[in-house]
Design an enzyme around this catalytic site. Structure first.
Site, PDB file in Angstrom:
ATOM      1  CG  ASP A  40      -0.125   0.000   2.585  1.00  0.00           C
ATOM      2  OD1 ASP A  40       0.853  -0.212   2.589  1.00  0.00           O
ATOM      3  OD2 ASP A  40      -0.870   0.287   3.662  1.00  0.00           O
ATOM      4  CD  GLN A  99       4.456  29.204   4.916  1.00  0.00           C
ATOM      5  OE1 GLN A  99       4.761  29.153   3.759  1.00  0.00           O
ATOM      6  NE2 GLN A  99       3.658  29.960   5.298  1.00  0.00           N
ATOM      7  CG  HIS A 132      15.049  29.828   4.475  1.00  0.00           C
ATOM      8  ND1 HIS A 132      15.641  30.387   3.543  1.00  0.00           N
ATOM      9  CD2 HIS A 132      14.000  30.735   4.779  1.00  0.00           C
ATOM     10  CE1 HIS A 132      15.073  31.439   3.416  1.00  0.00           C
ATOM     11  NE2 HIS A 132      14.143  31.426   4.026  1.00  0.00           N
ATOM     12  CG  ASP A 168      17.024  37.360  -0.233  1.00  0.00           C
ATOM     13  OD1 ASP A 168      17.652  37.510   0.795  1.00  0.00           O
ATOM     14  OD2 ASP A 168      16.493  36.696  -1.042  1.00  0.00           O
ATOM     15  CE  LYS A 191      14.198  36.850  -3.739  1.00  0.00           C
ATOM     16  NZ  LYS A 191      14.735  35.435  -3.342  1.00  0.00           N
ATOM     17  NE  ARG A 193      10.526  33.954  -3.986  1.00  0.00           N
ATOM     18  CZ  ARG A 193      10.994  33.066  -5.029  1.00  0.00           C
ATOM     19  NH1 ARG A 193      10.274  32.483  -5.746  1.00  0.00           N
ATOM     20  NH2 ARG A 193      12.307  32.470  -4.469  1.00  0.00           N
TER      21      ARG A 193
HETATM   22  C1  R5P Z   1      15.055  32.937  -0.424  1.00  0.00           C
HETATM   23  O1  R5P Z   1      14.744  33.368   0.753  1.00  0.00           O
HETATM   24  C2  R5P Z   1      15.899  31.803  -0.529  1.00  0.00           C
HETATM   25  O2  R5P Z   1      17.126  32.541   0.119  1.00  0.00           O
HETATM   26  C3  R5P Z   1      16.390  31.536  -1.881  1.00  0.00           C
HETATM   27  O3  R5P Z   1      16.977  32.524  -2.753  1.00  0.00           O
HETATM   28  C4  R5P Z   1      15.140  31.028  -2.831  1.00  0.00           C
HETATM   29  O4  R5P Z   1      14.183  30.153  -1.943  1.00  0.00           O
HETATM   30  C5  R5P Z   1      15.527  30.333  -4.222  1.00  0.00           C
HETATM   31  O5  R5P Z   1      14.322  29.752  -4.617  1.00  0.00           O
HETATM   32  P1  R5P Z   1      14.264  30.004  -6.331  1.00  0.00           P
HETATM   33  O6  R5P Z   1      15.403  29.190  -6.765  1.00  0.00           O
HETATM   34  O7  R5P Z   1      13.058  29.392  -6.435  1.00  0.00           O
HETATM   35  O8  R5P Z   1      14.278  31.403  -6.769  1.00  0.00           O
END
Ligand code: R5P
Length: 297
Positions: A40, A99, A132, A168, A191, A193
């Site tokens: 399974d 996250q 991270h 960043d 930077k 996002r």
């Molecule tokens: C962002 O805060 C991280 O330090 C990385 O720069 C990011 O997660 C990289 O993700 P991607 O390759 O999708 O841009």
């Protein structure tokens, strides 16, 4: 094995290369569980007989990270069941670490969801490579040994690094270690996002990089969008040559093509993640086990 310093229960996420490094460079006795998959899809695991009283458990949580997290929990429950102690977890790549807060209302804090449960099994110490968000682990009251490998990796660059840039502001602390270690200049990119669309923008700013070999220092390549944008921005600002030094790289043919297209000539990554495709010569994988050895004596 005779004369080993420590015993490590190495689970399926530890790359062969890193496992060999832990064995030969850290003088660890590597033991593996017997594993199988039930029809399974559920995982089965049984620990080997010759297990020390105190062991390290190593797992790298790259895709399929959910299965690797389950394997980790099965292993540490089994260790407890044998009345053995986990001295520390060695997690070269820590999944779900980005996250680390509720960016949008209704989101979970993934670190809480996945790692808080380790405490039930007496796990208090985690040795990890470039997590991270170390603060999120501190909030859970783990003793986190967060190893930043970039300066060690920078020594493998073929070209001489003359300036270091973080993609960043949040990544500045990593870049600073490399810049200070090499005695060169440092800056970061502005930077942003878009949290909903994922689109990456970099605002223009003055950078003292004209004609220089510049190293970009970051933790992760996921889509490669951040790195590609950074490379593009730095060439536009006059950089002569660009090297990227990244701890954890999830590379695909598409992201490699994108990085080639923007002109990246040298990428240095670590062996925390097993690469699923064969890599071109301009991407170098560095064994970071020597950085782990001092913490598992
Ligand atoms: C962002 O805060 C991280 O330090 C990385 O720069 C990011 O997660 C990289 O993700 P991607 O390759 O999708 O841009």
């Amino acid at each position: 094995m005779c004369g080993y310093m420590v015993q490590i229960l190495s689970l399926s996420g530890i790359t062969r290369d890193l496992e060999e490094g832990l064995r030969s460079k850290c003088k660890a006795d590597i033991v593996k569980p017997y594993t199988k998959i039930f029809p399974d899809g559920e995982q089965y695991l049984r620990l080997p007989d010759a297990l020390d009283q105190e062991i390290y458990v190593a797992q790298s949580l790259y895709p399929e990270q959910d299965r690797k997290i389950v394997e980790l929990y099965l292993a540490i429950e089994a260790v407890k069941g044998l009345d053995r102690k986990v001295k520390a977890l060695i997690l070269p790549y820590v999944a779900y670490a980005r996250q680390d807060k509720r960016f949008l209302v209704g989101e979970p804090i993934s670190i809480n969801a996945l790692y808080q449960g380790l405490k039930i099994y007496g796990v208090n110490t985690i040795v990890a490579i470039d997590v991270h968000s170390p603060e999120a682990f501190s909030r859970l009251e783990f003793r986190l040994i967060n190893i930043l490998p970039h300066l060690f990796m920078a020594k493998y660059a073929e070209s001489k690094i003359e300036f270091v840039v973080a993609p960043d502001k949040g990544a500045l602390h990593r870049a600073k270690i490399v810049a200070e270690g090499l005695g060169v200049g440092l800056d970061y990119l502005d930077k942003y996002r878009d949290r909903v669309t994922g689109e990456i923008r970099v605002n223009t700013k003055e950078l003292d990089i004209y004609g220089k070999t510049v190293a970009i220092v970051d933790d992760i390549i996921s889509t490669g969008g951040t790195l590609a944008k950074a490379v593009d921005t730095l060439y536009s600002a006059g950089a002569k040559h660009i090297i990227a030094i990244v701890s954890h790289a999830f590379l695909s043919s598409k992201s490699i093509d994108n990085l080639e297209r923007v002109g990246l000539k040298e990428l240095i990554i670590s062996n925390t993640i097993e690469q699923k495709i064969s890599l071109p010569k301009w991407i170098k994988v560095i064994d970071i086990s020597p950085l782990i050895c001092p913490y598992i004596l």
